[in-house]
Design an enzyme around this catalytic site. Structure first.
Site, short mmCIF file in Angstrom:
data_model
loop_
_atom_site.label_atom_id
_atom_site.label_comp_id
_atom_site.label_asym_id
_atom_site.label_seq_id
_atom_site.Cartn_x
_atom_site.Cartn_y
_atom_site.Cartn_z
N SER A 190 -11.18 -1.61 -0.33
CA SER A 190 -9.87 -1.49 0.31
C SER A 190 -9.95 -1.84 1.79
O SER A 190 -9.00 -2.38 2.36
CB SER A 190 -9.34 -0.06 0.17
N ASN B 266 -13.96 -0.63 -6.68
CA ASN B 266 -15.18 0.12 -6.32
C ASN B 266 -15.91 0.67 -7.54
O ASN B 266 -16.42 1.79 -7.52
CB ASN B 266 -14.80 1.27 -5.37
N ASP C 66 0.83 -1.20 0.00
CA ASP C 66 0.00 0.00 0.00
C ASP C 66 0.87 1.26 0.00
O ASP C 66 1.95 1.26 -0.58
CB ASP C 66 -0.92 -0.03 1.23
N HIS D 15 -3.79 5.66 3.65
CA HIS D 15 -4.52 4.47 3.20
C HIS D 15 -3.89 3.18 3.74
O HIS D 15 -4.58 2.28 4.23
CB HIS D 15 -4.56 4.45 1.68
#
Length: 457
Positions: free
Chosen positions: A390, A328, A203, A236
């Site tokens: 996520s 998404n 990430d 994130h």
């Protein structure tokens, strides 16, 4: 629908059925009855002694015959002194009876008369192992198998809940929906809480100074020379890391799905949340080479890459489980790395246990996890609620760590199967392209993991 659960292990069809809800069982004081030429009556049923199958046992277990401890009532337990035997086709009944006499065993009945497949019971249970060896080595016997217990696979209701003192846990509805506390309560003997596992979070990096993460970080990797692996400007990666394995019961913040797992930051996305195929493949390779149990990938793109697929296959070959978010888009757009073979592809549910409108769907989806208003860590000492597949992805990665802490040698395929087995079905019965096999359930999955562990002993 109500899901029908199947046992992790399959047993011979001739084994006995055990109702796990029974309060006890009765053992006779004499050997089970030998089949006779006359019809046998059991309750109101009549059994023809000349039928293909005439087996009807007087008890679940043979009589004690001096054995102090009975076999534990659990699936897979061998039944002492009871054997399934297939005589060779040219063996006469007189010869078969002579063999029974030699091993001091009685004939209980036929499973398949035409195949000479019958059940024998030793008259001396203390010599069960010797009897089995003699039957196994007899040249007139084609097959011998010790009888064993099977059980219904209805999972018992949870009897305990793992206590949590993290003050933001009340906002973590995902752990409630997935029965995480009940699953953690199954932990025993240093297994079931993510012990000896490492979750590689591929990430934007992970803030190694966050109070809920600082004790969990192991050496990681950054694809960027100017960005340390244990830093995170975007947030994130830190959010995903907290979901998977934030410190638990430290009186602050949240509880991660894998309380005792470690976190390996794999910084393959920059401060704006973008990365390259080269950096991603290098990060995957590093994680696989440095002992990552599971690789959590909360990023997606529409471009197929042979290089990244090769890297994932390399990780799978090293028994590193790969988990990725479906993305998404709210459509059936094919997004990678979730669409690569062997990856556990994760969709998102909301607090009402429904599939979210943004969750991408398709034939490769495997399981769902909570992904709306998910409370977790962000850089500094902060926490925030975010949405997305996520957020669902590290929940499943945490579940993988729990499984592997119980069964460390499971292959990626076996881990994927256990998650499927324990999931709560959603929408259409069984698999569907919108919700896969359903929403993950920590309690049910760990129940099956510990059941499999008990059968391996």
């Amino acid at each position: 629908m109500t899901k029908t659960f199947r046992a992790v292990h399959l047993f011979c069809a001739a084994t006995l059925l055990l109702m796990t809800g029974c309060q006890g069982f009765h053992t006779a004081q004499t050997p089970s009855q030998i089949a006779t030429p006359q019809n046998k009556t059991v309750g109101s049923a009549m059994v023809n002694p000349d039928s293909e199958t005439d087996l009807q046992m007087s008890s679940l277990m043979p009589s004690d015959f001096g054995i102090k401890d009975q076999v534990p009532l659990e699936a897979g337990a061998k039944i002492p002194g009871r054997f399934i035997v297939k005589f060779k086709a040219d063996v006469s009944e007189a010869e078969a009876e002579e063999i029974r006499d030699e091993v001091n065993a009685v004939h209980l009945g036929y499973i398949q008369r035409s195949q000479n497949l019958e059940v024998l019971e030793s008259e001396n249970l203390s010599e069960s192992d010797q009897t089995y060896a003699e039957l196994k080595n007899n040249p007139n016997i084609e097959l011998v198998e010790q009888d064993a217990l099977v059980a219904i696979t209805q999972i018992p209701a949870p009897t305990a809940s793992y206590p949590i003192n993290d003050f933001l846990f009340k906002y973590q509805y995902g752990q409630i929906k997935t029965q995480a506390q009940q699953g953690w309560a199954l932990a025993k003997d240093g297994k079931g809480l993510g012990e000896n596992t490492i979750i590689a979070v591929a990430d934007t990096g992970v803030d190694g100074s966050h109070p809920d993460l600082k004790d969990k970080i192991v050496q990681g990797y950054s694809a960027f020379a100017s960005l340390p692996y244990n830093g995170d400007t975007h947030g994130h990666g830190s959010h995903c890391a907290g979901i998977a394995a934030a410190s638990t019961n430290n009186n602050i913040g949240i509880a991660g799905y894998a309380p005792n797992a470690k976190i390996m930051p794999i910084r393959i996305l920059d401060n704006s949340g973008y990365g390259t195929l080269a950096g991603v493949s290098a990060g995957i390779t590093y994680a696989a080479d440095h002992g990552a149990t599971v690789l959590s990938m909360s990023f997606a793109g529409p471009v197929y890459s042979q290089v990244i697929e090769n890297a994932i296959n390399y990780a799978l070959s090293k028994n590193t489980i790969a988990v990725a978010g479906m993305a998404n888009t709210g459509s059936n757009a094919v997004m990678y790395p979730a669409a690569y073979a062997g990856v556990i592809a994760v969709g998102a549910t909301d607090s009402s246990d429904k599939r979210t409108s943004f969750s991408t769907y398709g034939n490769h989806i495997h399981v769902m996890a909570p992904g709306v208003n998910i409370m977790s860590t962000i850089p500094g000492t902060n926490y925030i609620q975010w949405n997305g597949t996520s957020m669902a992805t590290p929940a499943v990665s945490g579940l993988v760590a729990l499984i592997k802490s119980v069964l460390q040698d499971l292959t990626p395929v076996q881990v994927k199967y256990l998650i499927k087995l324990g999931a709560d079905d959603m929408e259409a019965p069984g698999f569907d392209i919108y919700t896969g096999y359903g929403r993950m359930n920590v309690y049910k999955t760990l129940y099956y993991a510990f059941l499999k562990l008990s059968l391996m002993k």
